[in-house]
Scaffold this motif. Structure first.
Motif, PDB file in Angstrom:
ATOM      1  N   LEU A   1      50.111  41.065  30.305  1.00 55.41           N
ATOM      2  CA  LEU A   1      51.411  41.020  30.967  1.00 55.41           C
ATOM      3  C   LEU A   1      51.275  40.921  32.478  1.00 55.41           C
ATOM      4  CD1 LEU A   1      53.138  43.848  28.916  1.00 55.41           C
ATOM      5  CD2 LEU A   1      53.450  41.376  28.645  1.00 55.41           C
ATOM      6  N   PHE A   2      50.307  41.663  33.031  1.00 59.31           N
ATOM      7  CA  PHE A   2      50.175  41.721  34.479  1.00 59.31           C
ATOM      8  C   PHE A   2      48.727  41.992  34.861  1.00 59.31           C
ATOM      9  CE2 PHE A   2      50.477  43.522  38.740  1.00 59.31           C
ATOM     10  CZ  PHE A   2      51.352  42.629  39.339  1.00 59.31           C
ATOM     11  N   ALA A   3      48.281  41.351  35.917  1.00 59.15           N
ATOM     12  CA  ALA A   3      46.945  41.584  36.458  1.00 59.15           C
ATOM     13  C   ALA A   3      47.047  41.781  37.964  1.00 59.15           C
ATOM     14  CB  ALA A   3      46.031  40.396  36.165  1.00 59.15           C
ATOM     15  N   THR A   4      46.313  42.748  38.452  1.00 54.83           N
ATOM     16  CA  THR A   4      46.140  42.909  39.894  1.00 54.83           C
ATOM     17  C   THR A   4      44.677  42.626  40.188  1.00 54.83           C
ATOM     18  OG1 THR A   4      47.847  44.622  39.963  1.00 54.83           O
ATOM     19  CG2 THR A   4      46.397  44.442  41.887  1.00 54.83           C
ATOM     20  N   ILE A   5      44.444  41.680  41.061  1.00 58.24           N
ATOM     21  CA  ILE A   5      43.091  41.284  41.417  1.00 58.24           C
ATOM     22  C   ILE A   5      42.854  41.647  42.874  1.00 58.24           C
ATOM     23  CG2 ILE A   5      41.479  39.354  41.636  1.00 58.24           C
ATOM     24  CD1 ILE A   5      43.137  37.993  39.385  1.00 58.24           C
ATOM     25  N   TYR A   6      41.837  42.442  43.091  1.00 55.67           N
ATOM     26  CA  TYR A   6      41.460  42.870  44.431  1.00 55.67           C
ATOM     27  C   TYR A   6      40.240  42.056  44.844  1.00 55.67           C
ATOM     28  CZ  TYR A   6      44.278  46.836  42.942  1.00 55.67           C
ATOM     29  OH  TYR A   6      45.300  47.626  42.464  1.00 55.67           O
ATOM     30  N   LEU A   7      40.313  41.418  45.987  1.00 60.58           N
ATOM     31  CA  LEU A   7      39.195  40.653  46.525  1.00 60.58           C
ATOM     32  C   LEU A   7      38.745  41.255  47.847  1.00 60.58           C
ATOM     33  CD1 LEU A   7      40.438  36.990  45.906  1.00 60.58           C
ATOM     34  CD2 LEU A   7      38.756  38.271  44.571  1.00 60.58           C
ATOM     35  N   SER A   8      37.445  41.233  48.087  1.00 59.76           N
ATOM     36  CA  SER A   8      36.932  41.765  49.344  1.00 59.76           C
ATOM     37  C   SER A   8      37.300  40.862  50.521  1.00 59.76           C
ATOM     38  CB  SER A   8      35.414  41.940  49.276  1.00 59.76           C
ATOM     39  OG  SER A   8      34.780  40.691  49.074  1.00 59.76           O
ATOM     40  N   ASP A   9      37.617  39.584  50.223  1.00 62.86           N
ATOM     41  CA  ASP A   9      37.982  38.617  51.254  1.00 62.86           C
ATOM     42  C   ASP A   9      38.862  37.548  50.589  1.00 62.86           C
ATOM     43  OD1 ASP A   9      37.929  36.258  52.945  1.00 62.86           O
ATOM     44  OD2 ASP A   9      36.182  37.116  53.955  1.00 62.86           O
TER      45      ASP A   9
ATOM     46  N   ARG B   1      50.673  37.913  38.156  1.00 63.90           N
ATOM     47  CA  ARG B   1      49.436  38.286  38.836  1.00 63.90           C
ATOM     48  C   ARG B   1      49.684  38.507  40.317  1.00 63.90           C
ATOM     49  NH1 ARG B   1      44.544  33.986  39.331  1.00 63.90           N
ATOM     50  NH2 ARG B   1      45.216  33.753  41.475  1.00 63.90           N
ATOM     51  N   ALA B   2      49.004  39.504  40.842  1.00 67.12           N
ATOM     52  CA  ALA B   2      48.983  39.733  42.287  1.00 67.12           C
ATOM     53  C   ALA B   2      47.525  39.728  42.718  1.00 67.12           C
ATOM     54  CB  ALA B   2      49.625  41.069  42.629  1.00 67.12           C
ATOM     55  N   THR B   3      47.244  39.043  43.808  1.00 69.83           N
ATOM     56  CA  THR B   3      45.901  39.034  44.376  1.00 69.83           C
ATOM     57  C   THR B   3      46.003  39.595  45.782  1.00 69.83           C
ATOM     58  OG1 THR B   3      45.346  37.054  43.088  1.00 69.83           O
ATOM     59  CG2 THR B   3      43.890  37.612  44.919  1.00 69.83           C
ATOM     60  N   ILE B   4      45.266  40.667  46.022  1.00 68.69           N
ATOM     61  CA  ILE B   4      45.345  41.326  47.314  1.00 68.69           C
ATOM     62  C   ILE B   4      43.943  41.560  47.874  1.00 68.69           C
ATOM     63  CG2 ILE B   4      47.565  42.400  46.849  1.00 68.69           C
ATOM     64  CD1 ILE B   4      46.130  44.973  46.237  1.00 68.69           C
ATOM     65  N   CYS B   5      43.893  41.810  49.160  1.00 64.63           N
ATOM     66  CA  CYS B   5      42.624  42.026  49.846  1.00 64.63           C
ATOM     67  C   CYS B   5      42.654  43.385  50.534  1.00 64.63           C
ATOM     68  CB  CYS B   5      42.389  40.915  50.864  1.00 64.63           C
ATOM     69  SG  CYS B   5      40.868  41.115  51.800  1.00 64.63           S
ATOM     70  N   PRO B   6      42.156  44.424  49.844  1.00 66.43           N
ATOM     71  CA  PRO B   6      42.154  45.746  50.461  1.00 66.43           C
ATOM     72  C   PRO B   6      41.003  45.949  51.442  1.00 66.43           C
ATOM     73  CG  PRO B   6      41.194  45.884  48.288  1.00 66.43           C
ATOM     74  CD  PRO B   6      41.647  44.451  48.483  1.00 66.43           C
ATOM     75  N   GLY B   7      40.068  44.999  51.455  1.00 65.95           N
ATOM     76  CA  GLY B   7      38.888  45.146  52.314  1.00 65.95           C
ATOM     77  C   GLY B   7      37.690  45.542  51.474  1.00 65.95           C
ATOM     78  N   ASP B   8      37.036  46.612  51.849  1.00 62.56           N
ATOM     79  CA  ASP B   8      35.792  47.036  51.205  1.00 62.56           C
ATOM     80  C   ASP B   8      36.034  47.560  49.794  1.00 62.56           C
ATOM     81  OD1 ASP B   8      33.171  47.737  50.760  1.00 62.56           O
ATOM     82  OD2 ASP B   8      33.305  49.607  51.895  1.00 62.56           O
ATOM     83  N   LEU B   9      35.412  46.907  48.810  1.00 59.43           N
ATOM     84  CA  LEU B   9      35.492  47.346  47.418  1.00 59.43           C
ATOM     85  C   LEU B   9      34.235  48.094  47.005  1.00 59.43           C
ATOM     86  CD1 LEU B   9      36.966  44.096  45.825  1.00 59.43           C
ATOM     87  CD2 LEU B   9      38.175  46.231  46.331  1.00 59.43           C
ATOM     88  N   GLY B  10      33.303  48.219  47.895  1.00 60.10           N
ATOM     89  CA  GLY B  10      32.020  48.847  47.600  1.00 60.10           C
ATOM     90  C   GLY B  10      30.913  47.859  47.931  1.00 60.10           C
TER      91      GLY B  10
ATOM     92  N   LEU C   1      44.520  45.579  34.681  1.00 55.20           N
ATOM     93  CA  LEU C   1      45.363  44.813  33.756  1.00 55.20           C
ATOM     94  C   LEU C   1      46.381  45.700  33.054  1.00 55.20           C
ATOM     95  CD1 LEU C   1      42.650  42.816  31.735  1.00 55.20           C
ATOM     96  CD2 LEU C   1      43.983  41.993  33.684  1.00 55.20           C
ATOM     97  N   ILE C   2      47.472  45.062  32.653  1.00 53.23           N
ATOM     98  CA  ILE C   2      48.416  45.652  31.710  1.00 53.23           C
ATOM     99  C   ILE C   2      48.616  44.625  30.608  1.00 53.23           C
ATOM    100  CG2 ILE C   2      50.737  46.556  31.306  1.00 53.23           C
ATOM    101  CD1 ILE C   2      50.848  47.206  34.338  1.00 53.23           C
ATOM    102  N   ALA C   3      48.467  45.073  29.362  1.00 47.65           N
ATOM    103  CA  ALA C   3      48.636  44.197  28.207  1.00 47.65           C
ATOM    104  C   ALA C   3      49.440  44.953  27.156  1.00 47.65           C
ATOM    105  CB  ALA C   3      47.275  43.797  27.639  1.00 47.65           C
ATOM    106  N   TYR C   4      49.837  44.253  26.113  1.00 46.71           N
ATOM    107  CA  TYR C   4      50.462  44.922  24.975  1.00 46.71           C
ATOM    108  C   TYR C   4      49.537  44.787  23.784  1.00 46.71           C
ATOM    109  CZ  TYR C   4      52.043  40.241  23.524  1.00 46.71           C
ATOM    110  OH  TYR C   4      52.091  38.929  23.167  1.00 46.71           O
ATOM    111  N   LYS C   5      49.829  45.580  22.767  1.00 40.52           N
ATOM    112  CA  LYS C   5      48.987  45.559  21.559  1.00 40.52           C
ATOM    113  C   LYS C   5      49.503  44.563  20.566  1.00 40.52           C
ATOM    114  CE  LYS C   5      46.983  48.975  20.024  1.00 40.52           C
ATOM    115  NZ  LYS C   5      46.221  50.049  19.582  1.00 40.52           N
TER     116      LYS C   5
END
Length: 114
Positions: free
Chosen positions: A61-69, A92-101, A110-114
């Motif tokens: 249903l929904f994905a959030t993708i975090y990218l380092s850049d 989907r949302a793609t965001i850049c929080p900066g340092d992911l490690g 992710l959010i999905a249904y069964k």
């Protein structure tokens, strides 16, 4: 209704509630890979988690993708498009929080249904 946590190794990584599957932040294990490789490895882990919960990528249903850049977005998006057919794309949302490690280029929830 209470949350149902899946057994180890996905304990607290995947929570089920009212027919929904919530997958917490998931990243690759091999940080020496480029964005395409890290995305593929992350997707493989996500598939395992969804399967353990009785779901699959067609039920996203929904994905959030975090990218380092954010300059990595085209490489990630190419792999993402290979994984999920256009008719099954989740919101989907793609965001850049900066340092992911150290060396981590991508993390996905992710959010999905069964």
């Amino acid at each position: 209704m209470t949350n149902r946590y899946l057994p180890t190794p996905v304990l607290h990584r995947v929570v089920e509630k009212d027919g929904l599957v919530f997958v917490g932040g998931t990243a690759c294990d091999d940080t020496s890979l480029d964005i395409a490789g890290q995305t593929r490895q992350t997707i493989a882990k996500l598939e395992t988690y969804l399967e353990a919960a009785g779901s699959d990528k067609s039920k996203l249903l929904f994905a959030t993708i975090y990218l380092s850049d954010l300059s990595l977005k085209p490489g990630m998006s190419d792999v993402w498009a290979e994984w999920i057919p256009a008719e099954s794309l989740p919101a989907r949302a793609t965001i850049c929080p900066g340092d992911l490690g150290p060396g981590v280029l991508i993390e996905v929830t992710l959010i999905a249904y069964k």
